[in-house]
Design a protein around this motif. Structure first.
Motif, mmCIF file in Angstrom:
data_model
loop_
_atom_site.group_PDB
_atom_site.id
_atom_site.type_symbol
_atom_site.label_atom_id
_atom_site.label_comp_id
_atom_site.label_asym_id
_atom_site.label_seq_id
_atom_site.Cartn_x
_atom_site.Cartn_y
_atom_site.Cartn_z
ATOM 1 N N MET A 1 6.244 4.850 -0.874
ATOM 2 C CA MET A 1 6.735 3.490 -0.660
ATOM 3 C C MET A 1 7.329 2.904 -1.947
ATOM 4 O O MET A 1 8.342 2.205 -1.923
ATOM 5 C CB MET A 1 5.608 2.603 -0.142
ATOM 6 C CG MET A 1 6.052 1.186 0.191
ATOM 7 S SD MET A 1 7.376 1.091 1.418
ATOM 8 C CE MET A 1 6.446 1.357 2.931
ATOM 9 N N ASP B 1 11.248 -4.336 3.967
ATOM 10 C CA ASP B 1 10.664 -3.307 4.817
ATOM 11 C C ASP B 1 11.752 -2.367 5.338
ATOM 12 O O ASP B 1 12.952 -2.550 5.077
ATOM 13 C CB ASP B 1 9.865 -3.917 5.965
ATOM 14 C CG ASP B 1 10.704 -4.788 6.888
ATOM 15 O OD1 ASP B 1 11.950 -4.737 6.822
ATOM 16 O OD2 ASP B 1 10.104 -5.530 7.687
ATOM 17 N N ASP C 1 -2.968 -3.263 6.814
ATOM 18 C CA ASP C 1 -3.286 -4.533 6.151
ATOM 19 C C ASP C 1 -4.778 -4.585 5.841
ATOM 20 O O ASP C 1 -5.615 -4.312 6.711
ATOM 21 C CB ASP C 1 -2.910 -5.719 7.028
ATOM 22 C CG ASP C 1 -1.406 -5.877 7.166
ATOM 23 O OD1 ASP C 1 -0.687 -5.443 6.264
ATOM 24 O OD2 ASP C 1 -0.958 -6.415 8.186
ATOM 25 N N VAL D 1 1.497 5.778 -1.115
ATOM 26 C CA VAL D 1 1.779 4.706 -2.079
ATOM 27 C C VAL D 1 2.974 5.080 -2.940
ATOM 28 O O VAL D 1 3.891 4.279 -3.159
ATOM 29 C CB VAL D 1 0.541 4.427 -2.958
ATOM 30 C CG1 VAL D 1 0.858 3.368 -4.006
ATOM 31 C CG2 VAL D 1 -0.628 3.973 -2.100
ATOM 32 N N ALA E 1 -2.312 4.576 3.316
ATOM 33 C CA ALA E 1 -1.951 3.495 2.401
ATOM 34 C C ALA E 1 -2.430 2.161 2.950
ATOM 35 O O ALA E 1 -2.192 1.835 4.115
ATOM 36 C CB ALA E 1 -0.448 3.453 2.174
ATOM 37 N N SER E 2 -3.129 1.391 2.117
ATOM 38 C CA SER E 2 -3.580 0.047 2.476
ATOM 39 C C SER E 2 -2.802 -0.960 1.645
ATOM 40 O O SER E 2 -2.529 -0.711 0.461
ATOM 41 C CB SER E 2 -5.079 -0.102 2.208
ATOM 42 O OG SER E 2 -5.822 0.815 2.984
ATOM 43 N N SER E 3 -2.441 -2.081 2.239
ATOM 44 C CA SER E 3 -1.662 -3.077 1.506
ATOM 45 C C SER E 3 -2.214 -4.473 1.738
ATOM 46 O O SER E 3 -2.777 -4.771 2.789
ATOM 47 C CB SER E 3 -0.189 -3.030 1.915
ATOM 48 O OG SER E 3 -0.021 -3.486 3.240
ATOM 49 N N MET F 1 -0.933 -2.143 -3.161
ATOM 50 C CA MET F 1 -1.137 -0.992 -2.287
ATOM 51 C C MET F 1 -2.074 0.006 -2.952
ATOM 52 O O MET F 1 -2.045 0.196 -4.164
ATOM 53 C CB MET F 1 0.191 -0.296 -1.976
ATOM 54 C CG MET F 1 1.169 -1.143 -1.226
ATOM 55 S SD MET F 1 2.743 -0.269 -0.954
ATOM 56 C CE MET F 1 2.155 1.198 -0.111
ATOM 57 N N TYR G 1 3.168 -6.836 -2.641
ATOM 58 C CA TYR G 1 2.123 -6.051 -2.006
ATOM 59 C C TYR G 1 1.306 -5.322 -3.073
ATOM 60 O O TYR G 1 1.888 -4.685 -3.962
ATOM 61 C CB TYR G 1 2.697 -5.007 -1.053
ATOM 62 C CG TYR G 1 3.184 -5.540 0.257
ATOM 63 C CD1 TYR G 1 2.349 -6.237 1.126
ATOM 64 C CD2 TYR G 1 4.512 -5.334 0.665
ATOM 65 C CE1 TYR G 1 2.798 -6.737 2.336
ATOM 66 C CE2 TYR G 1 4.963 -5.808 1.882
ATOM 67 C CZ TYR G 1 4.106 -6.509 2.706
ATOM 68 O OH TYR G 1 4.565 -7.001 3.913
ATOM 69 N N LEU H 1 1.357 1.595 6.881
ATOM 70 C CA LEU H 1 0.568 0.688 6.047
ATOM 71 C C LEU H 1 -0.501 -0.011 6.885
ATOM 72 O O LEU H 1 -0.244 -0.435 8.009
ATOM 73 C CB LEU H 1 1.463 -0.363 5.398
ATOM 74 C CG LEU H 1 2.522 0.131 4.408
ATOM 75 C CD1 LEU H 1 3.344 -1.041 3.900
ATOM 76 C CD2 LEU H 1 1.867 0.873 3.255
#
Length: 226
Positions: free
Chosen positions: A41, A99, A74, A38, A136-138, A224, A222, A72
């Motif tokens: 990014m 991106d 989703d 995180v 990392a989750s977004s 995150m 996003y 990442l």
């Protein structure tokens, strides 16, 4: 990096929720961790903005390599959107934060006829996403002007937590992070739509991330977490 604060120290002139700190704060004071995907990014987005502003191909390329190094995932999350919907939802110029591919394209554009820089960009394109770090989750949210998202995010106790809000650059986003008792963990009301918050919860619990679009156009951002 945002600091952990008490509500007594919080004086905001914006319409973020007023909170009362009358229960124990779910954070381990003095605890630390190693910033991960995180943070990387968020740094990539900040560097990209600086590179574009200065027409610096090398800075933009560095941002692109950082962004390409993050994997990442989703994720669906619980969210409530508040506020009066605008009569006309003015769309911004971007549909999501930049991106790695778009960053590389911009770096090549800025490199112009500099063969050395163009070669470095092409090398980065060929390398692709090799060696990416996960974790990392977004979730993408398209937040209209003047409205507010409130997210409910669970974190484990005694485990380092990261939260990032990465906007598309079209408007300002104010961010407030609280625990389940209403205590403030992090906040940011600077003129930015890129915010990073890290802390270590003392116990398993839910945290609430309030994101307010104070601009005049939609912001696609996003959320995150690690």
């Amino acid at each position: 990096m945002l600091k952990t604060v008490s509500v007594a120290a919080l004086c905001l002139s914006v319409a973020l929720p007023a909170l009362a700190e009358d229960k124990k704060q779910n954070v381990m004071v003095g605890a630390s961790g190693t910033p991960g995907a995180v943070s990387q990014m968020e740094l990539a987005q900040q560097l990209y903005a600086v590179g574009v502003a200065n027409a610096d191909a090398l800075t933009v390329l560095t941002a692109a390599k950082l962004a390409a190094g993050v994997e990442l995932k989703d994720t669906d999350r619980k969210k409530e959107t508040k506020g009066d919907a605008p009569a006309e939802d003015a769309e911004g110029g971007a549909e999501a934060p930049v991106d790695a591919a778009a960053m590389l394209a911009k770096a090549k554009e800025l490199a112009g006829e500099d063969e050395t820089l163009v070669g470095l960009v092409e090398d980065a394109e060929a390398e692709g996403s090799r060696g990416r770090i996960g974790g990392a989750s977004s979730t993408l949210s398209r937040l209209p002007a003047g409205m507010t998202d409130v997210w409910e995010i669970p974190f484990y106790g005694e485990s380092y937590a990261e939260i990032g809000v990465l906007g598309d650059g079209d408007s300002n986003l104010d961010v407030l992070v609280t625990d389940e008792n209403g205590n403030t963990i992090c906040y940011d009301v600077s003129w930015s739509d890129k915010v990073y918050c890290d802390f270590t919860p003392a116990w398993n619990g839910y945290f609430y991330v309030t994101v307010q679009n104070t601009g005049s156009v939609r912001n696609s951002y996003y959320l995150m977490t690690n």
